[in-house]
Motif scaffolding. Structure first.
Motif, mmCIF file in Angstrom:
data_model
loop_
_atom_site.group_PDB
_atom_site.id
_atom_site.type_symbol
_atom_site.label_atom_id
_atom_site.label_comp_id
_atom_site.label_asym_id
_atom_site.label_seq_id
_atom_site.Cartn_x
_atom_site.Cartn_y
_atom_site.Cartn_z
ATOM 1 N N VAL A 152 0.627 -1.458 -0.424
ATOM 2 C CA VAL A 152 0.076 0.189 0.103
ATOM 3 C C VAL A 152 1.029 0.989 -0.100
ATOM 4 O O VAL A 152 0.280 2.264 -0.671
ATOM 5 C CB VAL A 152 -1.384 -0.057 1.027
ATOM 6 N N GLN A 153 1.676 1.427 1.251
ATOM 7 C CA GLN A 153 2.858 1.877 0.751
ATOM 8 C C GLN A 153 3.670 2.265 -0.715
ATOM 9 O O GLN A 153 3.888 4.167 -0.997
ATOM 10 C CB GLN A 153 3.928 2.031 2.250
ATOM 11 N N ALA A 154 4.184 1.226 -0.915
ATOM 12 C CA ALA A 154 4.410 1.786 -2.756
ATOM 13 C C ALA A 154 3.372 2.123 -3.610
ATOM 14 O O ALA A 154 3.869 3.383 -4.672
ATOM 15 C CB ALA A 154 5.116 -0.132 -2.486
ATOM 16 N N GLN A 155 2.770 1.740 -3.186
ATOM 17 C CA GLN A 155 1.085 2.386 -4.060
ATOM 18 C C GLN A 155 1.074 3.921 -3.690
ATOM 19 O O GLN A 155 0.584 4.693 -5.220
ATOM 20 C CB GLN A 155 -0.367 1.913 -4.492
ATOM 21 N N TYR A 156 1.094 4.206 -2.881
ATOM 22 C CA TYR A 156 0.750 6.026 -2.723
ATOM 23 C C TYR A 156 2.184 6.705 -3.439
ATOM 24 O O TYR A 156 1.614 7.265 -3.549
ATOM 25 C CB TYR A 156 0.895 5.971 -1.065
ATOM 26 N N ARG A 157 3.088 5.862 -2.790
ATOM 27 C CA ARG A 157 4.489 6.174 -3.368
ATOM 28 C C ARG A 157 4.407 6.908 -4.560
ATOM 29 O O ARG A 157 5.075 8.027 -5.240
ATOM 30 C CB ARG A 157 6.047 6.348 -2.923
ATOM 31 N N ALA A 158 3.758 5.421 -5.573
ATOM 32 C CA ALA A 158 4.249 5.276 -7.076
ATOM 33 C C ALA A 158 3.251 6.859 -6.935
ATOM 34 O O ALA A 158 3.396 7.706 -8.631
ATOM 35 C CB ALA A 158 3.897 4.266 -7.380
ATOM 36 N N ARG A 159 1.486 7.099 -6.847
ATOM 37 C CA ARG A 159 0.975 7.890 -7.171
ATOM 38 C C ARG A 159 1.359 9.027 -6.808
ATOM 39 O O ARG A 159 1.067 10.076 -7.464
ATOM 40 C CB ARG A 159 -0.211 7.809 -6.310
ATOM 41 N N ALA A 160 2.541 9.136 -6.235
ATOM 42 C CA ALA A 160 2.914 10.967 -5.752
ATOM 43 C C ALA A 160 4.312 11.097 -6.958
ATOM 44 O O ALA A 160 4.237 12.072 -7.111
ATOM 45 C CB ALA A 160 3.641 10.756 -4.472
ATOM 46 N N ARG A 161 4.754 9.845 -7.095
ATOM 47 C CA ARG A 161 5.697 9.941 -8.519
ATOM 48 C C ARG A 161 5.020 10.456 -9.656
ATOM 49 O O ARG A 161 5.627 11.456 -10.042
ATOM 50 C CB ARG A 161 6.359 9.183 -8.490
ATOM 51 N N ASN A 162 3.944 9.916 -10.156
ATOM 52 C CA ASN A 162 3.068 10.058 -11.221
ATOM 53 C C ASN A 162 2.678 11.517 -10.699
ATOM 54 O O ASN A 162 2.457 12.443 -12.474
ATOM 55 C CB ASN A 162 1.633 9.358 -11.437
ATOM 56 N N LEU A 163 2.241 12.304 -9.578
ATOM 57 C CA LEU A 163 1.271 13.106 -10.122
ATOM 58 C C LEU A 163 2.495 14.075 -9.970
ATOM 59 O O LEU A 163 2.017 15.225 -10.729
ATOM 60 C CB LEU A 163 0.454 13.507 -8.624
ATOM 61 N N ARG A 164 3.479 14.360 -9.494
ATOM 62 C CA ARG A 164 4.355 15.548 -9.769
ATOM 63 C C ARG A 164 4.784 15.352 -11.426
ATOM 64 O O ARG A 164 5.053 16.414 -11.771
ATOM 65 C CB ARG A 164 6.218 14.862 -8.291
ATOM 66 N N ARG A 165 4.979 14.204 -11.558
ATOM 67 C CA ARG A 165 5.678 14.226 -13.434
ATOM 68 C C ARG A 165 4.707 14.772 -14.028
ATOM 69 O O ARG A 165 4.306 15.662 -14.864
ATOM 70 C CB ARG A 165 5.853 13.062 -13.670
ATOM 71 N N LYS A 166 3.298 14.862 -13.455
ATOM 72 C CA LYS A 166 1.932 15.445 -14.808
ATOM 73 C C LYS A 166 1.727 16.933 -13.758
ATOM 74 O O LYS A 166 1.486 17.045 -15.273
ATOM 75 C CB LYS A 166 1.079 14.777 -13.721
ATOM 76 N N GLY A 167 2.261 16.790 -13.264
ATOM 77 C CA GLY A 167 2.941 18.637 -13.161
ATOM 78 C C GLY A 167 3.615 19.344 -13.531
ATOM 79 O O GLY A 167 3.273 20.207 -13.999
ATOM 80 N N GLY A 168 4.718 18.271 -13.192
ATOM 81 C CA GLY A 168 5.742 18.578 -14.289
ATOM 82 C C GLY A 168 5.470 19.008 -15.586
ATOM 83 O O GLY A 168 5.587 20.125 -16.489
ATOM 84 N N MET A 169 4.512 17.810 -16.215
ATOM 85 C CA MET A 169 4.199 18.286 -17.737
ATOM 86 C C MET A 169 3.194 19.243 -17.915
ATOM 87 O O MET A 169 2.913 19.937 -19.234
ATOM 88 C CB MET A 169 3.596 16.395 -18.246
ATOM 89 N N ALA A 170 2.186 19.814 -17.341
ATOM 90 C CA ALA A 170 1.219 20.976 -16.853
ATOM 91 C C ALA A 170 1.944 22.436 -17.162
ATOM 92 O O ALA A 170 1.583 23.083 -17.806
ATOM 93 C CB ALA A 170 0.724 20.718 -16.000
ATOM 94 N N ALA A 171 2.911 22.182 -16.603
ATOM 95 C CA ALA A 171 3.557 24.015 -16.615
ATOM 96 C C ALA A 171 4.119 23.267 -18.130
ATOM 97 O O ALA A 171 3.756 24.581 -18.682
ATOM 98 C CB ALA A 171 4.509 22.764 -15.295
ATOM 99 N N ALA A 172 4.930 22.822 -18.376
ATOM 100 C CA ALA A 172 5.032 22.662 -19.675
ATOM 101 C C ALA A 172 4.735 22.507 -20.705
ATOM 102 O O ALA A 172 4.644 23.424 -20.951
ATOM 103 C CB ALA A 172 6.634 21.383 -19.732
#
Length: 194
Positions: A152-172
């Protein structure tokens, strides 16, 4: 304008031919001014149109950049929340595992008390086997809970990484859209001509 006034003044003062020449020059200047005025007005209209297009384009580009950064900030906030959930899950797992250990100790204590009151030897036989079985069951439950919690912790951390990547892509993406808007505006203005 001054030429027209001096021509009129010359006519009234009796300047004769000089006054007539000045009047003709003034009339020619007025005619030329009448021809140039619409051209200047047309040029002013084109300049105003270009200025308006540039202004709207700038507002649109800023909006696109702002939208990209806003989406990035939302994604970062969601990523931070996922990190917090991973940390909370780790704490919850530790509490569950500690509870299993306490329950195991309580069961072992009760079992030892029952066997001791019955006069059964606690170092071997049924009592020792029961204690060993209780400890093994508790260890298995703790192991299962630990694996589940880590997943479960790994799922949350993966979600956090994906959200940060998505945020970077949105800004770019917002920046690229703004650049595209600027380039299209430049092409449109160039097509309008000088």
């Amino acid at each position: 304008m001054e030429a027209a006034f001096s021509a009129i003044a010359g006519l009234f003062s009796g300047g004769g031919a000089a006054a007539a020449t000045t009047a003709a020059t003034a009339a020619g200047a007025a005619g030329a001014a009448g021809t140039v005025a619409p051209a200047v007005a047309a040029g002013s209209g084109l300049a105003a149109l270009k200025t308006g297009i540039i202004g709207l384009s700038a507002i649109s580009a800023l909006g696109q950049i702002g939208m990209g950064f806003a989406e990035r900030d939302i994604a970062r906030a969601q990523a931070d929340e996922a990190d917090l959930q991973a940390g909370q899950e780790r704490l919850d797992a530790q509490q569950r595992q500690n509870r299993i250990r306490r329950e195991m100790a309580s069961i072992l204590g009760e079992t030892k008390g029952k066997y001791a009151s019955a006069g059964v030897d606690l170092t071997g036989g049924i009592a020792a086997g029961q204690a060993r079985k209780t400890a093994e069951d508790a260890a298995e439950q703790i192991s299962i809970d630990r694996r589940d919690s880590e997943f479960v912790q790994a799922q949350y951390r993966a979600r956090a990484r994906n959200l940060r990547r998505k945020g970077g892509m949105a800004a770019a993406g917002g920046l690229l859209n703004a650049i595209n808007t600027g380039a299209n505006t430049a092409l449109n203005i160039r097509q309008l001509g000088a």
